[in-house]
Design a protein around this motif. Sequence first.
Motif, short mmCIF file in Angstrom:
data_model
loop_
_atom_site.label_atom_id
_atom_site.label_comp_id
_atom_site.label_asym_id
_atom_site.label_seq_id
_atom_site.Cartn_x
_atom_site.Cartn_y
_atom_site.Cartn_z
N MET A 1 31.75 67.23 10.07
CA MET A 1 32.75 66.86 9.04
C MET A 1 34.03 67.86 10.00
SD MET A 1 33.89 65.48 6.50
CE MET A 1 32.16 65.04 5.56
N ARG A 2 35.19 67.07 9.80
CA ARG A 2 36.42 67.51 10.59
C ARG A 2 37.40 67.91 9.46
NH1 ARG A 2 37.05 63.82 16.18
NH2 ARG A 2 34.74 63.45 16.51
N TYR A 3 38.37 68.67 9.92
CA TYR A 3 39.44 69.03 8.78
C TYR A 3 40.79 69.18 9.37
CZ TYR A 3 35.25 70.38 5.89
OH TYR A 3 34.19 70.18 5.44
N ALA A 4 41.58 68.66 8.44
CA ALA A 4 43.21 68.93 8.71
C ALA A 4 43.62 69.97 7.67
CB ALA A 4 43.95 67.58 8.92
N VAL A 5 44.78 70.34 7.62
CA VAL A 5 45.39 71.31 6.68
C VAL A 5 46.53 70.67 6.16
CG1 VAL A 5 46.20 73.60 6.12
CG2 VAL A 5 44.43 73.27 7.91
N SER A 6 46.54 70.60 4.94
CA SER A 6 47.98 70.04 4.10
C SER A 6 48.99 70.99 4.17
CB SER A 6 47.42 69.98 2.50
OG SER A 6 47.36 71.20 2.02
N ASP A 7 50.27 70.52 3.79
CA ASP A 7 51.47 71.51 3.70
C ASP A 7 51.35 72.54 2.81
OD1 ASP A 7 51.70 69.96 1.19
OD2 ASP A 7 53.58 68.86 1.99
N ASP A 8 50.52 72.43 1.85
CA ASP A 8 50.10 73.48 0.98
C ASP A 8 48.80 74.36 1.12
OD1 ASP A 8 48.66 71.29 -0.02
OD2 ASP A 8 49.32 71.79 -2.26
N GLY A 9 48.26 74.19 2.35
CA GLY A 9 47.12 74.97 2.70
C GLY A 9 45.86 74.39 2.58
N LEU A 10 45.72 73.23 1.83
CA LEU A 10 44.22 72.82 1.48
C LEU A 10 43.63 72.13 2.91
CD1 LEU A 10 44.55 71.09 -1.87
CD2 LEU A 10 44.15 73.49 -1.38
N ARG A 11 42.38 72.47 2.83
CA ARG A 11 41.47 71.57 4.03
C ARG A 11 41.28 70.30 3.59
NH1 ARG A 11 36.24 73.90 6.07
NH2 ARG A 11 35.71 73.78 4.00
N LEU A 12 41.59 69.14 4.45
CA LEU A 12 41.52 67.85 4.06
C LEU A 12 40.44 67.25 4.99
CD1 LEU A 12 45.21 66.75 4.04
CD2 LEU A 12 43.92 67.40 2.17
N ALA A 13 39.33 66.80 4.66
CA ALA A 13 38.30 66.46 5.12
C ALA A 13 38.36 64.98 5.92
CB ALA A 13 36.84 66.28 4.63
N TYR A 14 38.02 64.65 6.99
CA TYR A 14 38.02 63.47 7.59
C TYR A 14 37.08 63.24 8.75
CZ TYR A 14 40.01 65.29 11.98
OH TYR A 14 40.12 66.05 13.09
N GLU A 15 36.63 62.03 9.08
CA GLU A 15 35.76 61.71 10.23
C GLU A 15 36.71 60.57 11.16
OE1 GLU A 15 33.05 62.81 11.07
OE2 GLU A 15 32.02 63.60 9.43
N ASP A 16 36.34 60.65 12.51
CA ASP A 16 37.04 59.97 13.23
C ASP A 16 36.28 59.20 14.37
OD1 ASP A 16 38.96 58.85 15.34
OD2 ASP A 16 39.78 60.80 15.71
N GLN A 17 35.86 57.91 14.27
CA GLN A 17 34.91 57.34 14.96
C GLN A 17 35.55 55.96 15.56
OE1 GLN A 17 32.50 57.74 11.11
NE2 GLN A 17 30.90 57.81 12.47
N GLY A 18 35.03 55.74 16.80
CA GLY A 18 34.96 54.37 17.41
C GLY A 18 36.12 54.28 18.31
N ALA A 19 36.80 53.33 18.92
CA ALA A 19 37.59 53.38 19.85
C ALA A 19 38.52 52.04 19.72
CB ALA A 19 37.46 53.31 21.14
N GLY A 20 39.79 52.23 19.82
CA GLY A 20 40.76 51.17 19.76
C GLY A 20 42.01 51.53 19.17
N ALA A 21 42.56 50.53 18.34
CA ALA A 21 43.73 50.91 17.66
C ALA A 21 43.47 51.61 16.31
CB ALA A 21 44.49 49.54 17.19
N PRO A 22 44.22 52.68 15.95
CA PRO A 22 43.80 53.55 14.85
C PRO A 22 43.89 52.71 13.61
CG PRO A 22 45.85 54.22 15.68
CD PRO A 22 45.21 53.24 16.63
N LEU A 23 42.77 52.84 12.68
CA LEU A 23 42.83 52.37 11.26
C LEU A 23 42.23 53.56 10.24
CD1 LEU A 23 42.91 49.71 9.27
CD2 LEU A 23 40.51 49.52 9.76
N VAL A 24 43.32 54.00 9.60
CA VAL A 24 42.95 54.99 8.62
C VAL A 24 42.59 54.44 7.05
CG1 VAL A 24 44.14 57.03 7.30
CG2 VAL A 24 44.88 56.46 9.79
N CYS A 25 41.39 54.84 6.78
CA CYS A 25 40.84 54.45 5.73
C CYS A 25 41.02 55.34 4.43
CB CYS A 25 39.38 54.06 5.71
SG CYS A 25 38.88 52.78 7.16
N LEU A 26 41.73 54.80 3.44
CA LEU A 26 42.21 55.88 2.28
C LEU A 26 41.38 55.00 0.85
CD1 LEU A 26 45.90 55.85 2.77
CD2 LEU A 26 44.11 57.60 3.60
N PRO A 27 40.53 55.95 0.59
CA PRO A 27 39.62 55.69 -0.54
C PRO A 27 40.28 55.61 -1.98
CG PRO A 27 39.18 57.98 -0.22
CD PRO A 27 40.26 57.55 0.80
N GLY A 28 39.37 55.05 -3.10
CA GLY A 28 39.94 55.04 -4.14
C GLY A 28 40.01 56.36 -4.95
#
Length: 278
Positions: A1-28
Motif C-alpha cells: 500500500m502506498r500513500y499520498a497526503v491530503s491538503d489537511d494532512g490525511l494519508r490517502l491510500a493508493y495502488e499504482d500498477q501497469g504501464a501506459g496512459a494513466p487511468l485513475v480509478c475512483l470508487p463509490g
Amino acid sequence: MRYAVSDDGLRLAYEDQGAGAPLVCLPGLTRNMEDFEPVVAAFSERARIIRMDFRGRGASDYAPDPMSYNVPQEARDVLALLDHLGLDKVAILGTSRGGLVAMMLAATAKERLTGVVLNDVGPVIEPGGLDAIMDYIGRRPGFATLAEGAAALPASYAPDFRNVPPATWADMARRIWREEEDGLHLRYDPRLREAVAPAFDTTQPAPDLWPLFDALDGLPLALIRGANSNLLSRQTTAEMRRRRPDMLVAEIPDRGHVPFLDEPGAVALISEFLNLVS
C-alpha cells in the motif's frame, strides 16, 4: 500500500500498477480501490491503473471531521494524489460517487483530465437509489463471517442483479467487509452516514448537477449503466446522450447499481475508451 497526503494532512491510500496512459480509478461512496481489481486484471498491460481509497474508506485515514467527506474535498484529494505522483493529466474511471468527483474535477481542474468514464452515475440521482443507500450506510452487517455475508448478497441485490457467479459475490463481500472475531465490520468510517444524510434527504430539492456534466465538454467521455440501475435512470441517460452524442455508452444486462466492471460490455467500453486517451 502506498500513500499520498491530503491538503489537511490525511494519508490517502493508493495502488499504482501497469504501464501506459494513466487511468485513475475512483470508487463509490462506501467502496474502495479493490472494486477495480477486474480493471487491473484486464488492462494493466495497456494502461497505468492508479486506484485510490477516498478519505475515510479502505486503507485511507478517517477524517477527524466527518463533514469533510464531501465531493469538493474528495476532488481536492485526487489532485493531491496527482501532484504526489507528478502527473499533469490523467483519465478517470469513476464509479458512482467517484463519477461525481470526476465531474467536479471537470468543473474545477479540467486541464488535469484527458477523459472520463462514468460507471452508473450521472447528473440526476434517482431518489430511490439514495433511499436504498441510506438503508445500509454506516450500519454494521449482522453476519459472522465473509462466507455468510457472501451467501446473503444475491437475495439482497435481487432482482436488479441476476446471473452473478458465486465467486463474484465472494469477492464483493471481501471488498466491502472485514472479518474479525466478533463478526463482520465495515471497511469505511461509519460517520460517513452523518456527512451524506443532508444531501440524501429526498424530501428536499435536488441540486442541479447538469453544469458539472456539461463541464466534461471536449473531453472523451464514456458511460457504463446497469440496465436495472435504481440510481441512473434511462431518462437521464438519454439526456446525457443528447448533450454528448459522441459519448460511448454500454448498458450492462442483469446488473443494477453498480456493475462489477468484469462484464463483457463494460470491458469492451473501457477498451474503446482507452483507445481515445492513449
